[in-house]
Design an enzyme around this catalytic site. Structure first.
Site, PDB file in Angstrom:
ATOM      1  N   GLU A   5     -80.300   7.756  23.855  1.00  0.00           N
ATOM      2  CA  GLU A   5     -81.061   7.509  24.823  1.00  0.00           C
ATOM      3  C   GLU A   5     -80.845   8.241  26.233  1.00  0.00           C
ATOM      4  OE1 GLU A   5     -81.237   3.184  24.648  1.00  0.00           O
ATOM      5  OE2 GLU A   5     -82.376   3.113  22.764  1.00  0.00           O
ATOM      6  N   GLU A  58     -85.076   4.375  13.690  1.00  0.00           N
ATOM      7  CA  GLU A  58     -84.987   2.841  13.944  1.00  0.00           C
ATOM      8  C   GLU A  58     -86.587   2.379  13.901  1.00  0.00           C
ATOM      9  OE1 GLU A  58     -83.076   2.149  17.750  1.00  0.00           O
ATOM     10  OE2 GLU A  58     -81.607   3.616  17.316  1.00  0.00           O
TER      11      GLU A  58
END
Ligand code: XIL
Length: 350
Positions: A152, A259
Site C-alpha cells: 500500500e 486479497e
C-alpha cells in the site's frame, strides 16, 4: 465472452438470480485451477479441524493474514518472534501448499524498535531495516514463493505516495528501492511484489501506482510481481476490476489477486433483496476470476481470497464492519456460496 455475459446479467433481472447449486461434493479449487489458488488464514483457522481440512482440500497457497506482520514478528526489544508464522509455514508444508509472505514493509506497521531509531542517523535506521528484511526473508527462503515487499505505497486519495515512518526516515521512494534490494539479496528466487488496493475505483490511485512501478523498475528495483488486493464490493462498477488488472498486466509481470473479498455494500438504505445482492457478489467475483484467467499463464501468480468463511472476515469487525457483511466464498456453516461455484466454473475453463 463470459465477462460480457456476466456484465449483461446486471441489467437483466432474469439473470440476476443465482443458478441452482449443483448436487454432489463441492469442487476443489486447487485441483481444478491451472494456477495457485490461495487464501489468507490465521493460526486460529488451522486449529479448527473442520476449517483446517477445508483449507487443505481447497487451496494450494496460504497467506498469513497477520502472523508475518511486523507487529507480531518484531518485538519491542528488537528480537524476533516467528512462532505464529512458523505454525502456518508448517501447515503449508504438511499440506503441500505454497507459502506467501505478507508483508515486509507497510505504512500501518510502525514498531517501537524502529521508532526508537528515529533521529539517530540514517545509517542506524538503514542497518535495522536491512537486518529486519534479511532475517524474515531468510527464515522462509526456499519455502515462501513470494513476498509483498511493499504494501500500500500510494496515498489514500491517489495523489502521491504515502507518508510513513519508512518514507520519513529513508526517503519517499528510496525506502521501497532499499526494501526490494534487501529482499532480493536474502532470497534470489522469491517473487517480489508491490501490493495495492482501490485500483479499481480510484483512477488517480491506479495512475500513481503505475508510474511508481515504472520509476522503481527504471531505478533497478527487483520488482517481479504486482498484487491487486481486490477488496471490492457489490457496488464496484462492472468492468472496473477488469480494467485495473489489464492495466497492471501491461508491465508483463506476474499478477497476484492477493486479497479478494466482495463486500455486500455499505448503503444505509438498501432495498435490494439478499438474493439480488448475492447474485451481484457472484458477478463481481466472476469478473475478477475471468480477468485473471485471461492473463497469459506466466502472469498468473495466484488468485487469493482474503479469508475462507464470512464470519471470520476482517470486514466483519470494527472499524470495518458490524458483523452483517458476507464477503467470502464460504458461508458461516462452511458451505460454498454461489460465487464459489461460479468461480470454480471459470477456473475449470482456464
Ligand atoms: C487485515 C487483517 O485481515 C486483519 O486481521 C488485521 O487485523 C489487519 O489487517 N490490506 C492488507 C491486509 O494488506 O494485511 C489487511 O489485513 C487488509 C487490508
Amino acid at each position: 465472452m463470459g465477462a460480457v455475459l456476466a456484465l449483461g446479467g446486471c441489467s437483466d433481472p432474469a439473470k440476476s438470480q443465482d443458478p441452482p447449486i449443483p448436487p454432489g461434493p463441492a469442487p476443489e479449487l486447487r485441483q481444478i485451477a491451472p494456477f495457485p489458488v490461495g487464501v489468507a488464514i490465521s493460526t486460529l483457522d488451522i486449529a479448527d479441524p473442520q476449517l483446517a481440512a477445508l483449507i487443505a482440500r481447497q487451496f494450494s497457497q496460504l497467506t498469513p493474514n497477520w502472523q508475518m506482520k511486523m507487529e507480531i514478528v518484531l518485538r519491542e526489544d528488537g528480537g524476533f518472534d516467528f512462532a505464529k508464522a512458523d505454525e502456518i509455514a508448517a501447515f503449508a508444508r504438511a499440506n503441500r501448499q505454497r507459502l506467501f509472505g505478507h508483508n515486509l514493509i507497510w505504512h500501518l506497521e510502525t514498531p517501537i524498535a524502529f521508532q526508537r531509531l528515529e533521529g539517530g542517523g540514517r545509517d542506524a535506521f538503514v542497518n535495522a531495516y536491512r537486518n529486519y528484511i534479511t532475517a524474515v526473508v531468510s527464515r522462509y527462503r526456499g519455502q515462501a514463493v513470494g513476498w509483498d515487499v511493499v504494501n500500500e505505497p500510494v496515498a489514500e486519495d491517489g495523489n502521491g505516495l504515502r507518508d510513513s515512518l519508512w518514507s520519513r526516515n529513508l526517503g519517499l521512494e528510496d525506502y521501497m528501492l532499499l526494501a526490494f534490494q534487501f529482499a532480493r539479496a536474502a532470497d534470489p528466487n522469491a517473487v517480489l511484489l508491490v501490493n495495492e488496493y482501490n485500483l479499481e475505483t480510484n483512477p488517480q490511485k491506479l495512475d500513481t501506482f503505475l508510474r511508481l512501478i515504472e520509476r522503481l523498475l527504471n531505478r533497478g528495483a527487483p520488482i517481479t510481481g504486482l498484487g491487486n488486493q481486490s477488496h471490492i464490493s457489490i457496488d464496484t462498477p462492472p468492468g472496473a476490476s477488469t480494467r485495473a488488472i489489464q492495466a497492471l498486466a501491461r508491465f508483463g509481470l506476474p499478477i497476484h489477486i492477493s486479497e479478494l473479498d466482495v463486500s455486500m455494500g455499505r448503503r444505509r438504505l438498501d432495498l435490494r433483496s439478499p438474493a439480488q445482492k448475492e447474485a451481484l457478489q457472484r458477478q463481481r467475483m466472476v469478473e475478477v476470476a475471468e480477468a485473471f484467467v485471461a492473463l497469459p499463464p506466466a502472469q498468473r501468480f495466484g488468485f487469493t481470497f482474503w479469508g475462507v468463511r464470512d464470519r471470520d472476515s476482517w470486514l466483519q469487525r470494527p472499524p470495518n464492519g458490524d458483523g452483517t457483511d458476507h464477503p467470502l466464498p464460504f458461508d458461516d456453516e462452511l458451505r460454498p456460496k454461489p460465487a464459489f461455484y461460479a468461480i470454480a466454473d471459470v477456473f475449470r475453463r482456464a
